[in-house]
Design a protein around this motif. Structure first.
Motif, PDB file in Angstrom:
ATOM      1  N   SER A   1       0.650  -0.998  -0.063  1.00  0.00           N
ATOM      2  CA  SER A   1       0.007   0.034   0.065  1.00  0.00           C
ATOM      3  C   SER A   1       0.864   1.163  -0.126  1.00  0.00           C
ATOM      4  CB  SER A   1      -1.062  -0.186   1.107  1.00  0.00           C
ATOM      5  OG  SER A   1      -0.056   0.120   2.437  1.00  0.00           O
ATOM      6  N   LYS A   2       0.213   2.320  -0.115  1.00  0.00           N
ATOM      7  CA  LYS A   2       0.948   3.599  -0.223  1.00  0.00           C
ATOM      8  C   LYS A   2      -0.022   4.677   0.365  1.00  0.00           C
ATOM      9  CE  LYS A   2       2.171   5.606  -4.269  1.00  0.00           C
ATOM     10  NZ  LYS A   2       2.685   5.892  -5.484  1.00  0.00           N
ATOM     11  N   ILE A   3       0.408   5.655   0.681  1.00  0.00           N
ATOM     12  CA  ILE A   3      -0.383   6.931   1.008  1.00  0.00           C
ATOM     13  C   ILE A   3      -0.030   8.144   0.083  1.00  0.00           C
ATOM     14  CG2 ILE A   3      -0.593   8.662   2.831  1.00  0.00           C
ATOM     15  CD1 ILE A   3      -1.727   5.809   3.712  1.00  0.00           C
TER      16      ILE A   3
ATOM     17  N   THR B   1      -5.511  12.503   3.289  1.00  0.00           N
ATOM     18  CA  THR B   1      -4.538  11.611   3.030  1.00  0.00           C
ATOM     19  C   THR B   1      -5.222  10.242   2.685  1.00  0.00           C
ATOM     20  OG1 THR B   1      -3.273  12.287   5.048  1.00  0.00           O
ATOM     21  CG2 THR B   1      -2.879   9.914   4.494  1.00  0.00           C
ATOM     22  N   ILE B   2      -4.978   9.805   1.459  1.00  0.00           N
ATOM     23  CA  ILE B   2      -5.780   8.581   0.744  1.00  0.00           C
ATOM     24  C   ILE B   2      -4.605   7.375   0.677  1.00  0.00           C
ATOM     25  CG2 ILE B   2      -6.677   7.893  -1.459  1.00  0.00           C
ATOM     26  CD1 ILE B   2      -7.530  11.175  -1.732  1.00  0.00           C
ATOM     27  N   SER B   3      -5.219   6.408   1.253  1.00  0.00           N
ATOM     28  CA  SER B   3      -4.423   5.139   1.175  1.00  0.00           C
ATOM     29  C   SER B   3      -4.891   4.287   0.027  1.00  0.00           C
ATOM     30  CB  SER B   3      -4.937   4.216   2.318  1.00  0.00           C
ATOM     31  OG  SER B   3      -4.175   2.973   2.421  1.00  0.00           O
ATOM     32  N   VAL B   4      -3.956   3.785  -0.881  1.00  0.00           N
ATOM     33  CA  VAL B   4      -4.018   2.907  -2.149  1.00  0.00           C
ATOM     34  C   VAL B   4      -3.253   1.794  -1.954  1.00  0.00           C
ATOM     35  CG1 VAL B   4      -3.831   2.860  -4.633  1.00  0.00           C
ATOM     36  CG2 VAL B   4      -4.141   5.263  -3.502  1.00  0.00           C
ATOM     37  N   GLY B   5      -4.026   0.580  -2.143  1.00  0.00           N
ATOM     38  CA  GLY B   5      -3.295  -0.692  -2.018  1.00  0.00           C
ATOM     39  C   GLY B   5      -3.658  -1.740  -2.886  1.00  0.00           C
TER      40      GLY B   5
ATOM     41  N   THR C   1      -4.249   7.289 -12.069  1.00  0.00           N
ATOM     42  CA  THR C   1      -4.497   8.594 -11.878  1.00  0.00           C
ATOM     43  C   THR C   1      -5.635   8.432 -10.713  1.00  0.00           C
ATOM     44  OG1 THR C   1      -3.937   9.443 -14.106  1.00  0.00           O
ATOM     45  CG2 THR C   1      -5.483  10.687 -12.737  1.00  0.00           C
ATOM     46  N   LEU C   2      -5.520   9.634  -9.818  1.00  0.00           N
ATOM     47  CA  LEU C   2      -6.734   9.603  -8.967  1.00  0.00           C
ATOM     48  C   LEU C   2      -7.687  10.628  -9.158  1.00  0.00           C
ATOM     49  CD1 LEU C   2      -7.356   8.614  -5.893  1.00  0.00           C
ATOM     50  CD2 LEU C   2      -6.026  10.169  -5.033  1.00  0.00           C
TER      51      LEU C   2
ATOM     52  N   LEU D   1      -9.041   1.388  -2.486  1.00  0.00           N
ATOM     53  CA  LEU D   1      -8.826   2.813  -2.436  1.00  0.00           C
ATOM     54  C   LEU D   1      -9.821   3.409  -1.191  1.00  0.00           C
ATOM     55  CD1 LEU D   1      -7.459   5.285  -3.593  1.00  0.00           C
ATOM     56  CD2 LEU D   1      -9.612   5.470  -5.139  1.00  0.00           C
ATOM     57  N   GLY D   2      -8.951   3.833  -0.376  1.00  0.00           N
ATOM     58  CA  GLY D   2      -9.773   4.361   0.890  1.00  0.00           C
ATOM     59  C   GLY D   2      -9.292   5.548   1.505  1.00  0.00           C
ATOM     60  N   LEU D   3     -10.424   6.518   1.693  1.00  0.00           N
ATOM     61  CA  LEU D   3      -9.724   7.720   2.227  1.00  0.00           C
ATOM     62  C   LEU D   3      -9.845   7.603   3.889  1.00  0.00           C
ATOM     63  CD1 LEU D   3     -10.167  10.755   1.989  1.00  0.00           C
ATOM     64  CD2 LEU D   3     -12.457  10.819   2.290  1.00  0.00           C
TER      65      LEU D   3
END
Length: 265
Positions: free
Chosen positions: A185-187, A241-245, A255-256, A229-231
């Motif tokens: 995951s990444k922030i 801050t949005i977490s993507v994993g 692209t977000l 994809l979680g806020l």
């Protein structure tokens, strides 16, 4: 013929003896009818009777207020409750090629709309400007901020749209997410521009470079249940801050896309 036009003897026709209206043509409209139709034709206004007026900006750096003053100058010459076609090029679309046609409507001194209705350049299609007086105000009408029906969605640019949520304008923005995390995951931190109050996120999702949508805050997965994809949090002043994993190897950039409204707009 013994004589004609001061000539005598064996008179032969010469150039200038007759004009088109004096020469009947069997089975066709009379020449004078054609000549009258041509003389009464509309000027170069695409059949609308007026030439298409251009309202152009001088550069991409010209202020929106200066451009609105140019539109006001055109409105001043228009009667109330009338409309006309114009070629309008606000600062937001400066430098794009092609012909764009817009409709300028004047209700009265306190209400007007300039709306793009078509363009040879797809990137110019679908924008709007409107002028009105604030409710319960005696001040003169003002031009509202420039709005898009179909934003070009350039990375990192916020667009105010014609859409409304709870009476407030909706904004959209695309953010470069970089490489989508493989089995991790990444922030991503996103700063919403020009806000000092609360921001309500209406939609948030990602799209991989191959066009596949990543499951977002709203809607069902269209990619893989192990991707998300979680806020996580709003940190104040419009910073998210949005977490993507992902639970698998993706190997693509993404692209977000954010859709939101801002308090006080």
């Amino acid at each position: 013929m013994a004589s004609f036009n001061s000539r005598t003897g064996a008179v032969m026709p010469q150039s200038g003896d007759y004009n088109a209206t004096q020469i009947p043509v069997s089975g066709e409209p009379e020449a004078e009818t054609v000549a009258a139709a041509l003389s009464n034709k509309a000027p170069a206004g695409f059949g609308f009777g007026d030439a298409i007026q251009e309202i152009a900006t001088t550069s991409a750096e010209e202020s929106y207020e200066t451009y609105c003053a140019k539109v006001d100058a055109v409105l001043d010459a228009m009667p109330d409750k009338t409309a006309k076609l114009v070629r309008a090029y606000p600062p937001a679309v400066y430098g794009n090629a092609g012909t764009t046609i817009s409709l300028l409507y004047k209700g009265d001194a306190n209400y007007a709309v300039l709306s793009n209705i078509g363009s040879a350049d797809v990137g110019l299609c679908g924008w709007r400007m409107f002028k009105l007086r604030y409710p319960s105000s005696s001040s003169p009408a003002v031009w509202m901020p420039f709005e898009w029906e179909n934003p070009p969605m350039k990375i990192g640019v916020e667009y105010r749209t014609t859409e409304r949520y709870d009476g407030k304008p909706v904004f959209v923005m695309a953010v470069n997410g970089g490489a989508f995390p493989d089995n991790s995951s990444k922030i991503i931190e996103v700063q919403i521009p020009d806000t000092s109050g609360q921001v309500k996120m209406l939609d948030c999702y990602g799209v991989l470079d191959n066009g596949t949508q990543i499951p977002g805050l709203f809607g069902e997965s269209v990619f893989d249940a192990s991707n998300y994809l979680g806020l996580f949090t709003q940190n104040g002043n419009g910073k998210f801050t949005i977490s993507v994993g992902s639970g698998r190897t993706v190997g693509l950039n993404f692209t977000l896309f954010l859709k939101y409204w801002k308090e006080g707009t």
